[in-house]
Scaffold this motif. Structure first.
Motif, PDB file in Angstrom:
ATOM      1  N   PHE A  15       0.829  -1.208   0.000  1.00  0.00           N
ATOM      2  CA  PHE A  15       0.000   0.000   0.000  1.00  0.00           C
ATOM      3  C   PHE A  15       0.866   1.263   0.000  1.00  0.00           C
ATOM      4  CE2 PHE A  15       0.638  -1.318   4.439  1.00  0.00           C
ATOM      5  CZ  PHE A  15       1.071  -0.141   5.033  1.00  0.00           C
ATOM      6  N   LEU A  16       0.223   2.364  -0.322  1.00  0.00           N
ATOM      7  CA  LEU A  16       0.891   3.668  -0.269  1.00  0.00           C
ATOM      8  C   LEU A  16       0.326   4.433   0.919  1.00  0.00           C
ATOM      9  CD1 LEU A  16       0.695   4.730  -4.034  1.00  0.00           C
ATOM     10  CD2 LEU A  16       2.736   3.979  -2.805  1.00  0.00           C
ATOM     11  N   TYR A  31       2.873  -4.000   9.946  1.00  0.00           N
ATOM     12  CA  TYR A  31       3.223  -3.531   8.589  1.00  0.00           C
ATOM     13  C   TYR A  31       4.703  -3.171   8.616  1.00  0.00           C
ATOM     14  CZ  TYR A  31       2.894   0.839  11.148  1.00  0.00           C
ATOM     15  OH  TYR A  31       3.088   1.818  12.096  1.00  0.00           O
ATOM     16  N   TYR A  32       5.315  -3.088   7.435  1.00  0.00           N
ATOM     17  CA  TYR A  32       6.708  -2.608   7.335  1.00  0.00           C
ATOM     18  C   TYR A  32       6.740  -1.513   6.289  1.00  0.00           C
ATOM     19  CZ  TYR A  32       7.323  -7.152   9.537  1.00  0.00           C
ATOM     20  OH  TYR A  32       7.210  -8.234  10.369  1.00  0.00           O
ATOM     21  N   LEU A  33       7.416  -0.430   6.618  1.00  0.00           N
ATOM     22  CA  LEU A  33       7.461   0.700   5.685  1.00  0.00           C
ATOM     23  C   LEU A  33       8.811   0.763   4.977  1.00  0.00           C
ATOM     24  CD1 LEU A  33       5.741   3.458   7.860  1.00  0.00           C
ATOM     25  CD2 LEU A  33       4.687   1.917   6.195  1.00  0.00           C
ATOM     26  N   LYS A  34       8.790   1.293   3.764  1.00  0.00           N
ATOM     27  CA  LYS A  34      10.040   1.552   3.045  1.00  0.00           C
ATOM     28  C   LYS A  34       9.835   2.783   2.162  1.00  0.00           C
ATOM     29  CE  LYS A  34      11.133  -1.207  -0.360  1.00  0.00           C
ATOM     30  NZ  LYS A  34      10.912  -0.246  -1.442  1.00  0.00           N
ATOM     31  N   GLY A  71       4.213   0.665   1.909  1.00  0.00           N
ATOM     32  CA  GLY A  71       4.018  -0.241   3.037  1.00  0.00           C
ATOM     33  C   GLY A  71       3.745  -1.664   2.576  1.00  0.00           C
ATOM     34  N   PHE A  72       4.191  -2.617   3.368  1.00  0.00           N
ATOM     35  CA  PHE A  72       3.930  -4.037   3.105  1.00  0.00           C
ATOM     36  C   PHE A  72       3.276  -4.620   4.347  1.00  0.00           C
ATOM     37  CE2 PHE A  72       6.967  -2.962  -0.028  1.00  0.00           C
ATOM     38  CZ  PHE A  72       6.887  -3.914  -1.046  1.00  0.00           C
ATOM     39  N   THR A  73       2.231  -5.400   4.169  1.00  0.00           N
ATOM     40  CA  THR A  73       1.592  -6.014   5.333  1.00  0.00           C
ATOM     41  C   THR A  73       1.093  -7.413   5.006  1.00  0.00           C
ATOM     42  OG1 THR A  73      -0.177  -5.822   6.987  1.00  0.00           O
ATOM     43  CG2 THR A  73      -0.668  -4.961   4.790  1.00  0.00           C
ATOM     44  N   ASP A  78      -5.045   6.729  11.375  1.00  0.00           N
ATOM     45  CA  ASP A  78      -4.961   8.197  11.257  1.00  0.00           C
ATOM     46  C   ASP A  78      -4.381   8.633   9.920  1.00  0.00           C
ATOM     47  OD1 ASP A  78      -5.850   8.139  13.836  1.00  0.00           O
ATOM     48  OD2 ASP A  78      -3.841   8.363  14.729  1.00  0.00           O
ATOM     49  N   TYR A  79      -4.037   7.673   9.063  1.00  0.00           N
ATOM     50  CA  TYR A  79      -3.383   8.017   7.797  1.00  0.00           C
ATOM     51  C   TYR A  79      -4.190   7.538   6.605  1.00  0.00           C
ATOM     52  CZ  TYR A  79       0.474   8.784  10.954  1.00  0.00           C
ATOM     53  OH  TYR A  79       1.251   9.242  11.987  1.00  0.00           O
ATOM     54  N   LYS A  80      -3.878   8.153   5.477  1.00  0.00           N
ATOM     55  CA  LYS A  80      -4.571   7.782   4.243  1.00  0.00           C
ATOM     56  C   LYS A  80      -3.808   6.638   3.559  1.00  0.00           C
ATOM     57  CE  LYS A  80      -5.309  10.418   0.460  1.00  0.00           C
ATOM     58  NZ  LYS A  80      -5.046  11.732  -0.090  1.00  0.00           N
ATOM     59  N   LEU A  81      -4.474   5.499   3.431  1.00  0.00           N
ATOM     60  CA  LEU A  81      -3.857   4.330   2.802  1.00  0.00           C
ATOM     61  C   LEU A  81      -4.442   4.093   1.428  1.00  0.00           C
ATOM     62  CD1 LEU A  81      -2.520   3.361   5.439  1.00  0.00           C
ATOM     63  CD2 LEU A  81      -3.471   1.119   5.001  1.00  0.00           C
TER      64      LEU A  81
END
Length: 312
Positions: free
Chosen positions: A185-186, A274-277, A289-291, A303-306
């Motif tokens: 995801f972004l 999740y893991y972010l890069k 993001g990867f989940t 709280d964020y836009k996915l």
């Protein structure tokens, strides 16, 4: 007048690493696109885009003079279209790491390049490298130093596997499952990122021997593993390697991560939700993001836009 659509892209793996010959994997992202257009009553945005195109034309003229063997354009038509107000009408956010300038470069090449290589012919490695090198020179107008991958992806609209600087190929990726729990995801940072300053921080860091060692032994190693896991459909290993990559980026690429996301980044590593890069050069724009569990990640990041890019 309206030209064909060119799509945005996402570099799933390989940001910064491909400068140092890591593997990379770039996929088209059809959610955003752009096309060359002429309007009778142009908006302020269209006028701004047209002014940028005027400067780009001057640059391309110079490029053609300097390297006629690399690429030549039908400059007469290009100039006349730009004079009549042509602009790039795009929904691709700029400074978000999804290839806004890449799509523009692809559109200009498609319409005005002489003897262009087309998607329909047999795309040998030589042809892909030739396109990449043309696009790299064209896109350098926007970024100062470009790999040429964004326009290549946008132009061909197929996933591209980067094995090394001189070895790229079109590839297939595992098919999506609409109800898959795992997802890429972004995450919208809400900040526009500038590519050039981020790349120059990276280039400066490369002068440090410790940084170069970390890049080779950790960053490139985990990136290569992620690309292989993803293409091979080995999702268990993919998440284990993405977690390692996420840690390395948090520890060594801090300036590229907007400060208010340092905690969110760490939280993903601690909870495994999740893991972010980085998505592109970082500094703002989107974070990738990867989940393994999309519902859990959505809850954790409520709280964020996915924006979901890919489900498996």
């Amino acid at each position: 007048m309206k030209g064909p659509l060119f799509y945005s892209k996402i570099l799933l793996f390989g940001e910064y690493g491909i400068i140092k010959d890591s593997k990379g994997l770039s996929i088209p992202y059809n959610f955003y696109n752009g096309a060359l257009k002429v309007d009778e009553n142009p908006s302020a945005e269209a006028i701004k885009s047209n002014e940028s195109l005027q400067r780009f034309v001057t640059y391309l003229e110079q490029l053609q003079n300097d390297q006629p063997e690399l690429v030549t354009f039908n400059l007469k038509d290009l100039k006349s279209d730009v004079e009549s107000g042509m602009y790039f009408d795009s929904s691709i956010p700029q400074g978000y790491g999804v290839g806004s300038s890449g799509a523009l470069v692809a559109a200009i090449y498609d319409k005005y390049a002489a003897n262009k290589i087309t998607v329909l012919e047999n795309l040998t490695r030589e042809k892909l490298l030739q396109l990449k090198s043309i696009f790299s020179s064209m896109e350098s107008f926007f970024h100062g130093k470009s790999s040429g991958l964004d326009p290549l992806n946008s132009y061909l609209s197929i996933p591209i596997l980067i094995n090394s600087k001189d070895n790229i190929e079109a590839t297939g990726i595992p098919s999506q499952t609409a109800d898959g729990k795992g997802a890429v995801f972004l995450l919208d940072s809400g900040i526009v990122g500038e590519t050039a300053p981020m790349v120059s921080i990276f280039m400066e860091n490369l002068k440090d021997q410790g940084f170069r060692r970390m890049l080779k032994n950790q960053f490139v190693k985990h990136t290569d593993a992620c690309v292989e896991n993803f293409l091979g459909g080995d999702m268990k290993s993919l998440f284990s390697n993405t977690k390692k990559l996420s840690k390395v980026v948090l520890n060594h690429f801090k300036p590229m991560i907007p400060e208010q996301f340092h905690g969110v980044w760490q939280k993903g590593i601690d909870t495994n939700d999740y893991y972010l890069k980085l998505c592109g050069s970082g500094g703002g724009g989107y974070i990738l993001g990867f989940t393994e569990n999309l519902e859990k990640a959505k809850q954790s990041l409520k709280d964020y836009k996915l924006e979901v890019v890919y489900q498996f």
